[in-house]
Each structure stands twice: as structure tokens, then as C-alpha cells.
Design an enzyme around this catalytic site. Structure first.
Site, PDB file in Angstrom:
ATOM      1  N   HIS A 191       0.666  -1.052   0.099  1.00  0.00           N
ATOM      2  CA  HIS A 191      -0.191   0.172  -0.154  1.00  0.00           C
ATOM      3  C   HIS A 191       0.938   1.112   0.085  1.00  0.00           C
ATOM      4  CE1 HIS A 191      -3.298   2.872   1.316  1.00  0.00           C
ATOM      5  NE2 HIS A 191      -2.607   3.256   1.795  1.00  0.00           N
ATOM      6  N   GLU A 192       2.047   1.328   0.736  1.00  0.00           N
ATOM      7  CA  GLU A 192       2.456   2.829   0.910  1.00  0.00           C
ATOM      8  C   GLU A 192       3.524   2.399  -0.160  1.00  0.00           C
ATOM      9  OE1 GLU A 192       2.404   4.616   2.691  1.00  0.00           O
ATOM     10  OE2 GLU A 192       0.767   3.261   4.745  1.00  0.00           O
ATOM     11  N   HIS A 248       1.362   4.618  -2.857  1.00  0.00           N
ATOM     12  CA  HIS A 248       1.544   5.599  -2.929  1.00  0.00           C
ATOM     13  C   HIS A 248       2.083   6.619  -3.669  1.00  0.00           C
ATOM     14  CE1 HIS A 248      -2.213   6.813  -0.389  1.00  0.00           C
ATOM     15  NE2 HIS A 248      -1.410   6.056   0.467  1.00  0.00           N
TER      16      HIS A 248
END
Length: 270
Positions: A134-135, A138
Site C-alpha cells: 500500500h505504501e 502511494h
């Protein structure tokens, strides 16, 4: 003056967009990576000097190992889809920081921090891969660049509103600016941020699957995150993040797609 500001804004929109390989969409890019990345790296290094970075432990090594696998998965996907060299300016770094905060984050250019407080929620490497995917997503989706660009446009709009009511009473000016701020925040910036979170969930699932982590485990991670919040989450329309219910439902729907994408790279799950 209002007309000139509007024209300038439209011109900026017309020439300052970039197509992201993961979404296939053109996104705001008013500030180039060549300016964002050096600032990001400097801020990251400053953060590390001001916080307790954990080195040499099993957990610290796990953060690095999982991060490297997710990065390798991103490179595989990009190379297979004709984007060789896309990550050349990224300077990947993974650090575990001593903090009770249940959080992790990634700055533009691939600078990642995990707080020790999130490790019990991660539970295992697959849970850590859920967060890492997820990070990293980004960063790959250039969400930092988009947020900065959106902020600049919001300021441009505020200048336009200010110019439009500049000859009105102070009370009228205050009402106009307050209305503009509320409208752009709740009708623009917050939905914009929630969209980013959903995009990062989608791409993050694909990355963790390509890296060999079963995306089914992402559901358990977000359920644990929801339980950890103790039901204290604010209403979705007031938040920068989707609600726990929305996020978990969306992830369940995205899992088959992420597994299908991983299968293209020889990674299969039941």
C-alpha cells in the site's frame, strides 16, 4: 484579474499533467519529481535524525526484506508493461522507527518508515506486505505530487475568489472564503485523498501478490486495523480514508484481479 487567474489556471491544467503507468490516467503534475524527490529525501533524513531508528533486529530486517520484495515486484510489472527505467530516480529505503503509533508511510521517491506500533497488527510477513504494498503504491502512483498540485490549485482558486469579492464588505469576503474552503475541502480534497487510498489498496494488492504474498491475507490485516480503532473512526465523508467497511469490501472484490495479475508472473494462489 479574476479572468486572468482563471485562464492561467486552465493553462496550467492543460500543460502540467502526467500519465501514470499503473492507472493509465493523466494526473496533476504541477511540481516535477526533479523538485519533489530531493526535498523528500532531505525531509526523510531529517526525520530519521530526530527519531529512534531500530537497526539490527529481526523486525528491522523483516521490514527491509519485505520492502525489497515489493520493490522487485513493482520492477517486474513495469518492465513487463514497457516501462523499463521508470524507477531510476527512486532511492528506496526502509526503516523501522520506535513509536507506539499504528502507522507506516512512504515519501515520494521511495522513502519508507514502519512504526513498531503497527507490527502487532501486521502479525506476520504477509500482513507487513499488505502495508508495504500500500505504501509503495502511494509512491509509484505519484500521490504526493498530486496532493501538492491539488493544493496549489486550491490556492489559485482561493486567490480567484478573493479577487472576485475584493471590493465587497469584510463580512461578504469572509463568507465567500469560508464557503470556498468548506466546498473545496469536503467536495474536493477529502474525496481526492480517499480516492488515493483506494488506488493504493488496489495496486498494493497486486504488488504483494506478484511478490508471492497471498492477497487474501490483506482482509485479515484490515479487519485487525478496524478492531484496533475500537469503532472510533469518524464518518467517511469527513475522513481522508475510506471507512473500514468500505475498504474491506473493496479489497475483497479486488483480490481475484490481483491474483490474476500475479499469475502472469508465474505466481499462483488457491
Amino acid at each position: 484579474m479574476t479572468y486572468r487567474l482563471l485562464v492561467a489556471g486552465l493553462l496550467v491544467l492543460g500543460i502540467s499533467c502526467a500519465k501514470n503507468p499503473f492507472t493509465g490516467k493523466s494526473t496533476l503534475a504541477l511540481v516535477p519529481d526533479s523538485e519533489i524527490f530531493p526535498s523528500s529525501f532531505q525531509q526523510y533524513n531529517q526525520f530519521l535524525t530526530e527519531n529512534k531508528v531500530i537497526k539490527g533486529t529481526k523486525d528491522a530486517q523483516r521490514v527491509t526484506d519485505v520492502g525489497m520484495k515489493i520493490k522487485a515486484a513493482a520492477e517486474k510489472w513495469l518492465n513487463a508493461n514497457g516501462y523499463q527505467g521508470y524507477l531510476k530516480d527512486y532511492k528506496w529505503e526502509y526503516n523501522l522507527v520506535d513509536s507506539k503509533d499504528v502507522n507506516a508511510w512512504c515519501m515520494p521517491g521511495g522513502k519508507i518508515v514502519f512504526y513498531t506500533g503497527i507490527l502487532p497488527i501486521c502479525k506476520d510477513d504477509a500482513g507487513m506486505a499488505t502495508v508495504m504494498g500500500h505504501e509503495v503504491a502511494h509512491a509509484l502512483l505519484n500521490h504526493g505530487q498530486q496532493r501538492m498540485s491539488a493544493g496549489l490549485l486550491q490556492q489559485l482558486g482561493a486567490a480567484g475568489v478573493g479577487a472576485a469579492v475584493g471590493n465587497k464588505s469584510a463580512e461578504t469576503q469572509q463568507i465567500a472564503m469560508t464557503a470556498y474552503g468548506v466546498t473545496t475541502q469536503y467536495g474536493g480534497m477529502l474525496p481526492f485523498s480517499r480516492k488515493h487510498e483506494s488506488e493504493a489498496d488496489k495496486i498494493g494488492l497486486t504488488l504483494m501478490a506478484i511478490a508471492g504474498y497471498n492477497p487474501d491475507t490483506a482482509v485479515g490485516f484490515w479487519q485487525r486495523m478496524a478492531a484496533n480503532s475500537g469503532g472510533k473512526a469518524q464518518p467517511e465523508f469527513l475522513s481522508t480514508h475510506p471507512s473500514n467497511e468500505t475498504r474491506i469490501a473493496d479489497i475483497k472484490n479486488l483480490i481475484p484481479q490481483s491474483k490474476a495479475e500475479a499469475k502472469k508472473f508465474g505466481v499462483a494462489f488457491k
